[in-house]
Design an enzyme around this catalytic site. Structure first.
Site, PDB file in Angstrom:
ATOM      1  N   TYR A 247       3.840  -3.158  12.166  1.00  0.00           N
ATOM      2  CA  TYR A 247       3.755  -2.300  10.827  1.00  0.00           C
ATOM      3  C   TYR A 247       4.891  -1.535  10.359  1.00  0.00           C
ATOM      4  O   TYR A 247       5.247  -1.903   9.279  1.00  0.00           O
ATOM      5  CB  TYR A 247       2.249  -1.297  10.990  1.00  0.00           C
ATOM      6  CG  TYR A 247       2.050  -0.656   9.737  1.00  0.00           C
ATOM      7  CD1 TYR A 247       1.355  -1.310   8.690  1.00  0.00           C
ATOM      8  CD2 TYR A 247       1.866   0.799   9.777  1.00  0.00           C
ATOM      9  CE1 TYR A 247       0.994  -0.649   7.484  1.00  0.00           C
ATOM     10  CE2 TYR A 247       1.639   1.427   8.752  1.00  0.00           C
ATOM     11  CZ  TYR A 247       1.065   0.598   7.581  1.00  0.00           C
ATOM     12  OH  TYR A 247       0.868   1.452   6.363  1.00  0.00           O
TER      13      TYR A 247
ATOM     14  N   GLY B   4      -5.072  -5.461  -3.783  1.00  0.00           N
ATOM     15  CA  GLY B   4      -6.000  -4.763  -2.820  1.00  0.00           C
ATOM     16  C   GLY B   4      -6.467  -3.650  -3.479  1.00  0.00           C
ATOM     17  O   GLY B   4      -6.637  -2.633  -2.600  1.00  0.00           O
TER      18      GLY B   4
ATOM     19  N   ASP C  55      -8.503  -8.764  -5.404  1.00  0.00           N
ATOM     20  CA  ASP C  55      -8.583  -8.528  -4.207  1.00  0.00           C
ATOM     21  C   ASP C  55      -8.919  -9.885  -3.639  1.00  0.00           C
ATOM     22  O   ASP C  55      -9.581 -10.637  -4.389  1.00  0.00           O
ATOM     23  CB  ASP C  55      -9.380  -7.607  -3.613  1.00  0.00           C
ATOM     24  CG  ASP C  55      -9.325  -6.931  -2.222  1.00  0.00           C
ATOM     25  OD1 ASP C  55      -8.901  -5.593  -2.183  1.00  0.00           O
ATOM     26  OD2 ASP C  55      -9.582  -7.375  -1.267  1.00  0.00           O
TER      27      ASP C  55
ATOM     28  N   GLY D 220      -9.553  -1.740  -1.319  1.00  0.00           N
ATOM     29  CA  GLY D 220      -9.322  -1.018  -0.225  1.00  0.00           C
ATOM     30  C   GLY D 220      -9.664   0.453  -0.041  1.00  0.00           C
ATOM     31  O   GLY D 220     -10.024   0.946  -0.971  1.00  0.00           O
TER      32      GLY D 220
ATOM     33  N   ASP E 223      -5.035 -13.900  -4.137  1.00  0.00           N
ATOM     34  CA  ASP E 223      -4.707 -13.729  -2.845  1.00  0.00           C
ATOM     35  C   ASP E 223      -3.243 -13.494  -3.120  1.00  0.00           C
ATOM     36  O   ASP E 223      -2.385 -14.216  -3.888  1.00  0.00           O
ATOM     37  CB  ASP E 223      -4.730 -15.141  -2.058  1.00  0.00           C
ATOM     38  CG  ASP E 223      -4.251 -15.026  -0.802  1.00  0.00           C
ATOM     39  OD1 ASP E 223      -3.357 -13.915  -0.435  1.00  0.00           O
ATOM     40  OD2 ASP E 223      -4.193 -15.855   0.159  1.00  0.00           O
TER      41      ASP E 223
HETATM   42  N1  LIG Z   1      -4.923   4.383   4.111  1.00  0.00           N
HETATM   43  C1  LIG Z   1      -3.858   5.010   4.890  1.00  0.00           C
HETATM   44  O1  LIG Z   1      -3.822   5.991   5.636  1.00  0.00           O
HETATM   45  C2  LIG Z   1      -2.310   4.399   4.434  1.00  0.00           C
HETATM   46  C3  LIG Z   1      -1.328   5.221   5.262  1.00  0.00           C
HETATM   47  C4  LIG Z   1      -0.131   4.842   5.013  1.00  0.00           C
HETATM   48  C5  LIG Z   1       0.309   3.647   4.018  1.00  0.00           C
HETATM   49  N2  LIG Z   1      -0.937   2.986   3.489  1.00  0.00           N
HETATM   50  C6  LIG Z   1      -0.445   1.803   2.800  1.00  0.00           C
HETATM   51  O2  LIG Z   1      -1.270   1.831   1.349  1.00  0.00           O
HETATM   52  C7  LIG Z   1      -1.611   0.506   1.108  1.00  0.00           C
HETATM   53  C8  LIG Z   1      -2.962   0.311   0.902  1.00  0.00           C
HETATM   54  O3  LIG Z   1      -3.832   0.771   2.119  1.00  0.00           O
HETATM   55  P1  LIG Z   1      -5.079   0.778   2.367  1.00  0.00           P
HETATM   56  O4  LIG Z   1      -5.586   1.698   3.478  1.00  0.00           O
HETATM   57  O5  LIG Z   1      -5.826   0.840   1.220  1.00  0.00           O
HETATM   58  O6  LIG Z   1      -5.787  -0.708   2.958  1.00  0.00           O
HETATM   59  P2  LIG Z   1      -6.965  -1.207   3.236  1.00  0.00           P
HETATM   60  O7  LIG Z   1      -6.827  -2.199   4.240  1.00  0.00           O
HETATM   61  O8  LIG Z   1      -8.217  -0.500   3.128  1.00  0.00           O
HETATM   62  O9  LIG Z   1      -6.932  -2.366   1.797  1.00  0.00           O
HETATM   63  C9  LIG Z   1      -6.110  -3.231   1.502  1.00  0.00           C
HETATM   64  C10 LIG Z   1      -6.906  -4.310   0.491  1.00  0.00           C
HETATM   65  O10 LIG Z   1      -6.128  -5.314   0.374  1.00  0.00           O
HETATM   66  C11 LIG Z   1      -7.017  -6.450   0.415  1.00  0.00           C
HETATM   67  N3  LIG Z   1      -6.001  -7.722   0.657  1.00  0.00           N
HETATM   68  C12 LIG Z   1      -5.753  -8.199   2.083  1.00  0.00           C
HETATM   69  N4  LIG Z   1      -5.071  -9.384   2.294  1.00  0.00           N
HETATM   70  C13 LIG Z   1      -4.997  -9.630   0.859  1.00  0.00           C
HETATM   71  C14 LIG Z   1      -4.505 -10.736   0.062  1.00  0.00           C
HETATM   72  N5  LIG Z   1      -3.702 -11.726   0.887  1.00  0.00           N
HETATM   73  N6  LIG Z   1      -4.348 -10.477  -1.147  1.00  0.00           N
HETATM   74  C15 LIG Z   1      -5.092  -9.677  -1.891  1.00  0.00           C
HETATM   75  N7  LIG Z   1      -5.632  -8.633  -1.403  1.00  0.00           N
HETATM   76  C16 LIG Z   1      -5.743  -8.686   0.076  1.00  0.00           C
HETATM   77  C17 LIG Z   1      -7.989  -6.228   1.505  1.00  0.00           C
HETATM   78  O11 LIG Z   1      -9.167  -7.064   1.026  1.00  0.00           O
HETATM   79  C18 LIG Z   1      -8.341  -4.740   0.953  1.00  0.00           C
HETATM   80  O12 LIG Z   1      -9.411  -4.642   0.152  1.00  0.00           O
HETATM   81  C19 LIG Z   1      -1.103  -0.623   2.236  1.00  0.00           C
HETATM   82  O13 LIG Z   1       0.195  -0.986   1.756  1.00  0.00           O
HETATM   83  C20 LIG Z   1      -0.974   0.543   3.438  1.00  0.00           C
HETATM   84  O14 LIG Z   1       0.095   0.112   4.229  1.00  0.00           O
HETATM   85  C21 LIG Z   1      -2.020   3.192   3.644  1.00  0.00           C
END
Ligand SMILES: NC(=O)c1ccc[n+]([C@@H]2O[C@H](COP(=O)([O-])OP(=O)(O)OC[C@H]3O[C@@H](n4cnc5c(N)ncnc54)[C@H](O)[C@@H]3O)[C@@H](O)[C@H]2O)c1
Length: 320
Positions: A144, A10, A36, A13, A54
């Site tokens: 979630y 990921g 990713d 992201g 994936d």
């Molecule tokens: N951003 C926030 O404010 C926040 C807050 C609390 C927790 N989190 C946690 O942190 C983690 C990362 O969050 P983020 O904001 O970077 O999320 P994001 O949605 O920006 O990024 C997630 C990434 O995972 C990739 N992805 C999706 N499905 C996939 C798969 N099947 N295989 C491989 N890659 C895949 C997506 O393409 C994306 O690049 C998550 O677990 C989220 O729950 C984020």
């Protein structure tokens, strides 16, 4: 211990796009493998090793780990809060099956350390809202939040059963300018800066008085790396640590932005994300993280606002 080989799943992201370069600075570009499901842009592709993969394809993840001698995994792929409410089955599959795949790959390949983020979404309407303690009533009422709470339980179980060194943070809403957020309830705190700089106007989907815990991305990335580098004996909590920097309402953030852009106007049109926000804490007690592995935040509301306005302003100038 030999050289660490780190895999980030990921990596494209909101968090991964900043954590990946930070880890490459410390461990060396070739020792940090980004993965990713999305195709990276040319800059990211040229900046170090990247594999299209994936997390739901366990065999593929396992073969990348084996072939590259991976010793640490950061598993960041997930469906975020607002998006998950619209697609519960897919969110449950990605958030749970993805985590199981990584936990099993970690055991089967003797991974040294695993990072998996949880969220303030593990808390629910029956949780104390102010200064929410590390351990308290946790009855999340979002897809979630339910998946994150179950994930915390499974992380503890894998530690107890297999001795897996798994570390986790309950991130609050994260604020950054490099990559847009991926469908969470706190996304407004990023979007508002783009609206303020581009149009001096923003329509907020939460009401002005909704106080939520937040953190600037620099703090989140530094905290994550500090947690992973801490002595294992200091990591006493195996589910996930409370962590925070600041709490504010949309109205307070608007007032802070108006100190630099006095013409900025924010109006409020709450949508279904208001229900999610109303079920979450307003502020977080992160004293366990402070005591046990030395967590300290560096960004408060004025410092974060000033950084965001500077960087979002620069991005908009470059796009002309
Ligand atoms: N951003 C926030 O404010 C926040 C807050 C609390 C927790 N989190 C946690 O942190 C983690 C990362 O969050 P983020 O904001 O970077 O999320 P994001 O949605 O920006 O990024 C997630 C990434 O995972 C990739 N992805 C999706 N499905 C996939 C798969 N099947 N295989 C491989 N890659 C895949 C997506 O393409 C994306 O690049 C998550 O677990 C989220 O729950 C984020």
């Amino acid at each position: 211990m030999g050289i660490e080989k780190i895999m980030i799943i990921g990596a494209l992201g909101q968090i991964g796009s900043e954590l990946t370069p930070a880890l490459r600075n410390i461990y060396g570009t070739d020792n940090v493998i980004a993965c990713d499901l999305k195709e990276p842009g040319p800059d990211f592709k040229e900046s170090g090793p990247f594999f299209y993969s994936d997390v739901l394809d366990k065999e593929n993840i396992s073969s990348i780990v084996e072939k590259n001698g991976v010793t640490q995994i950061y598993h960041l792929a997930a469906y975020l809060s607002a998006k998950a409410e619209h697609n519960p089955a897919m969110a449950w599959k990605l958030n749970m099956e993805g985590l199981f795949n990584i936990l099993d790959v970690a055991i089967e390949n003797n991974i040294n350390k695993l990072f998996w983020p949880s969220s303030i979404a593990v808390f629910g309407p029956t949780t104390p809202k102010v200064n929410t303690p590390q351990t308290c009533m946790m009855e999340p009422n979002t897809v979630y939040g339910i998946s994150k709470k179950a994930g915390e339980g499974w992380c503890e179980w894998y530690h107890k059963k297999y001795g897996l060194d798994i570390r986790s943070l309950r991130y609050p809403g994260l604020i950054s300018y490099k990559t847009l957020p991926g469908g969470g309830t706190t996304d407004y705190a990023v979007d508002i800066f783009h609206g303020a700089v581009a149009n001096k106007r923003y329509h907020c989907y939460l009401n002005g008085q909704t106080k939520l815990p937040m953190m600037y991305m620099d703090d989140a990335v530094r905290g994550t790396i500090e947690l992973m580098e801490a002595d294992a004996d200091n990591i006493k909590i195996k589910s996930s640590y409370n962590i925070t920097s600041m709490s504010f309402t949309p109205a307070e953030l608007t007032a802070e932005i108006q100190k630099t852009i006095p013409e900025f106007i924010c109006d409020y049109q709450p949508d279904e994300r208001q229900r999610i926000a109303d079920s979450w804490p307003q502020s977080i007690d992160d004293s366990k993280a402070c005591e046990e592995w030395g967590w300290r935040h560096q960004y408060d509301l004025p410092k974060m606002t000033s950084e965001m306005l500077k960087h979002v302003g620069k991005l908009q100038m470059e796009s002309f």
